[in-house]
Design an enzyme around this catalytic site. Sequence first.
Site, PDB file in Angstrom:
ATOM      1  N   ASN A  79      -7.127  -3.219  14.410  1.00 48.03           N
ATOM      2  CA  ASN A  79      -8.530  -3.494  14.081  1.00 48.03           C
ATOM      3  C   ASN A  79      -8.663  -4.675  13.118  1.00 48.03           C
ATOM      4  OD1 ASN A  79      -7.644  -2.446  11.702  1.00 48.03           O
ATOM      5  ND2 ASN A  79      -9.006  -0.682  11.661  1.00 48.03           N
ATOM      6  N   HIS A 127      -6.942  -5.081  10.233  1.00 46.99           N
ATOM      7  CA  HIS A 127      -6.715  -4.818   8.804  1.00 46.99           C
ATOM      8  C   HIS A 127      -5.441  -5.499   8.307  1.00 46.99           C
ATOM      9  CE1 HIS A 127      -4.484  -0.789   9.780  1.00 46.99           C
ATOM     10  NE2 HIS A 127      -3.576  -1.660   9.402  1.00 46.99           N
ATOM     11  N   ASP A 153       0.818  -1.217   0.000  1.00 48.42           N
ATOM     12  CA  ASP A 153       0.000   0.000   0.000  1.00 48.42           C
ATOM     13  C   ASP A 153       0.848   1.262   0.000  1.00 48.42           C
ATOM     14  OD1 ASP A 153       0.966  -0.352   2.611  1.00 48.42           O
ATOM     15  OD2 ASP A 153      -0.974  -0.925   3.414  1.00 48.42           O
ATOM     16  N   GLU A 199      -9.513  -2.081   5.678  1.00 46.20           N
ATOM     17  CA  GLU A 199     -10.094  -1.863   6.993  1.00 46.20           C
ATOM     18  C   GLU A 199     -11.326  -2.748   7.187  1.00 46.20           C
ATOM     19  OE1 GLU A 199      -8.343  -0.238   8.902  1.00 46.20           O
ATOM     20  OE2 GLU A 199      -7.741   1.746   8.194  1.00 46.20           O
TER      21      GLU A 199
HETATM   22  C1  GLP Z   1      -0.294  -0.236   8.751  1.00 49.76           C
HETATM   23  C2  GLP Z   1      -0.062  -0.901   7.369  1.00 49.76           C
HETATM   24  C3  GLP Z   1      -0.130  -2.390   7.472  1.00 49.76           C
HETATM   25  C4  GLP Z   1       0.564  -2.816   8.756  1.00 49.76           C
HETATM   26  C5  GLP Z   1      -0.259  -2.403   9.923  1.00 49.76           C
HETATM   27  C6  GLP Z   1       0.387  -2.654  11.277  1.00 49.76           C
HETATM   28  O1  GLP Z   1      -1.161   0.806   8.770  1.00 49.76           O
HETATM   29  N1  GLP Z   1      -0.859  -0.443   6.289  1.00 49.76           N
HETATM   30  O2  GLP Z   1       0.445  -2.979   6.336  1.00 49.76           O
HETATM   31  O3  GLP Z   1       0.721  -4.205   8.787  1.00 49.76           O
HETATM   32  O4  GLP Z   1      -0.736  -1.089   9.787  1.00 49.76           O
HETATM   33  O5  GLP Z   1       1.384  -1.740  11.506  1.00 49.76           O
HETATM   34  P1  GLP Z   1       2.421  -1.852  12.718  1.00 49.76           P
HETATM   35  O6  GLP Z   1       3.338  -2.947  12.372  1.00 49.76           O
HETATM   36  O7  GLP Z   1       3.081  -0.498  12.744  1.00 49.76           O
HETATM   37  O8  GLP Z   1       1.612  -2.118  13.933  1.00 49.76           O
END
Ligand code: GLP
Length: 252
Positions: free
Chosen positions: A136, A138, A67, A143
């Site tokens: 959450n 995702h 993304d 989402e």
């Molecule tokens: C982000 C990304 C995801 C990631 C997730 C967890 O917003 N878009 O690809 O896996 O949230 O992030 P973190 O590893 O910082 O908790």
Amino acid sequence: MKVCILPQPAEVIDYAADLLVDHLAVMPDTVLGLATGQTMVPLYDELVRRYRDGLVSFAGVTSFNLDEYIGLGPDHPRSFHAFMATALFTPTDMDIQRGHLPRGDAPDPAAEALRYEAMIRAAGGIDLQLLGIGKNGHIGFNEPGSRLASRTCVKALAASTRAANQLLFHSEDDVPRFAITMGIATILDARRCLLLATGRAKAAAVAAMIEGPVSTGCPASALQGHRYATVLLDAAAASDLRHGGDYHLERP
Ligand code: GLP
């Protein structure tokens, strides 16, 4: 879904790095799906360390990130382009021209999403997709409420996601409101998925992903239907699992 619970985050990172390095040894021209987020930082650090020690090469790799924020160009310091350049592409022998992310500054984001999906297909699909999970549930920026059949598209970020990601921005207001993300079906097309989750904050999402129903309420639960998905957890991220003792408690 193969679930492996290791006591400490460092063990999760070490195991994930071993799996990736072994994979690249067998298939040096692999198509990797890459993820951003804080969970991935120590993994990329470890991979860079192993590259410097001559244990792995990324020279043959093509990659597609999950993304990118809409509105941020590749040179924006908070873009996922910049994150990947710093974390993995520049410190290793990876050919940066083959490290793909959606363009957050594309004039027509919906068209950019279609172009990105077509590029993944043209590359022969993703061999191994790395994933984190949001609090959450995702994956990518899919989402809760996202269609499980979605392909790469434009998504609005949940308020909780924007709050979680504000750490890297000046304020929550500066966090972009939209992103281009691989869809859930795009992710499920990967021949192998490797999801990492560490820390207590992920425990509820992890339990919903593994033991809950497959549901748009927890997009990561779609991985239950994948034929080759591995989930690596530390004890804290596994702490809400009801059947915690039934999973692999050491490297399988
Ligand atoms: C982000 C990304 C995801 C990631 C997730 C967890 O917003 N878009 O690809 O896996 O949230 O992030 P973190 O590893 O910082 O908790």
